[in-house]
Design an enzyme around this catalytic site. Structure first.
Site, short mmCIF file in Angstrom:
data_model
loop_
_atom_site.label_atom_id
_atom_site.label_comp_id
_atom_site.label_asym_id
_atom_site.label_seq_id
_atom_site.Cartn_x
_atom_site.Cartn_y
_atom_site.Cartn_z
N LEU A 298 29.15 -0.74 -16.67
CA LEU A 298 29.24 -1.74 -15.70
C LEU A 298 30.15 -2.36 -16.67
O LEU A 298 30.61 -2.67 -17.81
CB LEU A 298 28.86 -2.57 -15.30
CG LEU A 298 27.52 -2.21 -14.62
CD1 LEU A 298 26.96 -3.56 -14.27
CD2 LEU A 298 27.91 -1.55 -13.09
N ASP A 299 31.90 -2.67 -15.85
CA ASP A 299 32.81 -2.57 -16.70
C ASP A 299 32.74 -4.44 -17.06
O ASP A 299 31.51 -4.78 -16.53
CB ASP A 299 34.41 -2.99 -15.82
CG ASP A 299 34.50 -1.62 -15.50
OD1 ASP A 299 34.23 -0.70 -16.44
OD2 ASP A 299 35.23 -1.70 -14.95
N LYS A 300 33.51 -5.16 -17.49
CA LYS A 300 33.12 -6.25 -18.66
C LYS A 300 33.14 -7.55 -17.50
O LYS A 300 32.61 -8.27 -16.89
CB LYS A 300 34.47 -6.70 -19.55
CG LYS A 300 33.39 -8.15 -19.92
CD LYS A 300 35.05 -8.76 -21.36
CE LYS A 300 34.16 -9.80 -22.12
NZ LYS A 300 35.34 -10.08 -23.17
#
Ligand code: URA
Length: 256
Positions: free
Chosen positions: A108-110
């Site tokens: 998952l993106d930051k």
């Protein structure tokens, strides 16, 4: 066969020296008899090991459901920032199960929140992430504007998000906006996709002239984000969740 102290250590019952002390005090039994020798060899799947009369089953793998907060990296190790694994270990420094070779299943993106399965089971990760398996992932997405019906239709049929990168079939439905996710949100949707391309949801929305203002994964395969977990909280998978993933059985897993 493994040493008794290692068995208990791996099952999160304490450090080697704590276990030695527990053995010395006669708190540990094997097959109904008090055992004091940390080097005693036990058969992982059949020995009846107990601490203070509480049966401790051996588990080959561990599985945690994390509600990832924004700001953490979905990686095991990263020189550039705090990872989800660092975060979990910092929350529960005494938990020996977290000292295993854990990794997040998928990225998952930051700035993305939500469901992340953290495990040491490489075979399961492969099954969930393999593109040929088409495992569904559902995201709650907030956007800076509404999508037209035509845009929704295009997203469901597949859009070109990069050179030679067309997305597969997807499902989308409008959602009630959740209070407090992002101030600049103008519309909210649930989007279900079966791939995991880099920044996929954000890039899909960009093809329709919209920017993602907030993103949270709410389901992956049979797993659903547990609403009782606030961002940053985690728990072991339940027996039902494990069996929905096709794992479980005696001596194989740790579950809550
Ligand atoms: N799609 C994205 O754009 N970001 C994520 O974190 C997950 C899916």
């Amino acid at each position: 066969m493994i040493r008794l102290d290692r068995y208990l250590c791996e099952m999160g019952e304490g450090t080697r020296s704590e276990i030695k002390e527990m053995l010395r005090k006669g708190r540990i039994s094997v097959d109904g008899l008090t055992e004091k020798n940390p080097a005693r060899k036990v058969e992982e799947n059949s020995a009846q090991v107990s601490v203070d009369g509480r049966r401790i089953r051996y588990a080959k793998n561990v599985y945690f459901l994390l509600n990832k907060p924004a700001g953490l990296l979905s990686a095991s190790r990263d020189g550039k920032g705090q990872t989800v694994i660092d975060w979990m270990r910092d929350r529960e420094p005494e938990n020996a199960l977290l000292k295993r070779e854990l990794f997040p299943t998928g990225r998952l993106d930051k700035d993305t929140e939500g469901l992340l399965l953290v495990t040491d089971d490489g075979a399961l990760a492969h099954r969930l992430l393999s593109p040929s398996r088409h495992v569904e992932k559902t995201y709650y997405v907030e956007l800076d504007g509404k999508l037209t019906e035509e845009a929704c239709r295009r997203l469901c049929e597949g859009v070109q998000i990069g050179e030679g990168e067309k997305t597969g079939p997807a499902r989308i439905r409008e959602a009630e906006a959740v209070e407090g996710c992002a101030e600049d949100s103008k519309a909210a949707y649930f989007l279900t996709i079966t791939e995991g391309k880099y920044h996929q949801v954000k890039r899909m929305m960009q093809t329709q002239g919209r920017n993602v203002t907030y993103l949270r994964r709410v389901a992956m395969g049979p797993l659903v984000l547990d609403e009782r977990l606030s961002p940053g909280q985690f728990r072991p998978l339940t027996k039902n969740e494990l069996s929905a993933l096709g794992i479980g059985g005696r001596g194989k897993t740790v579950s809550g």
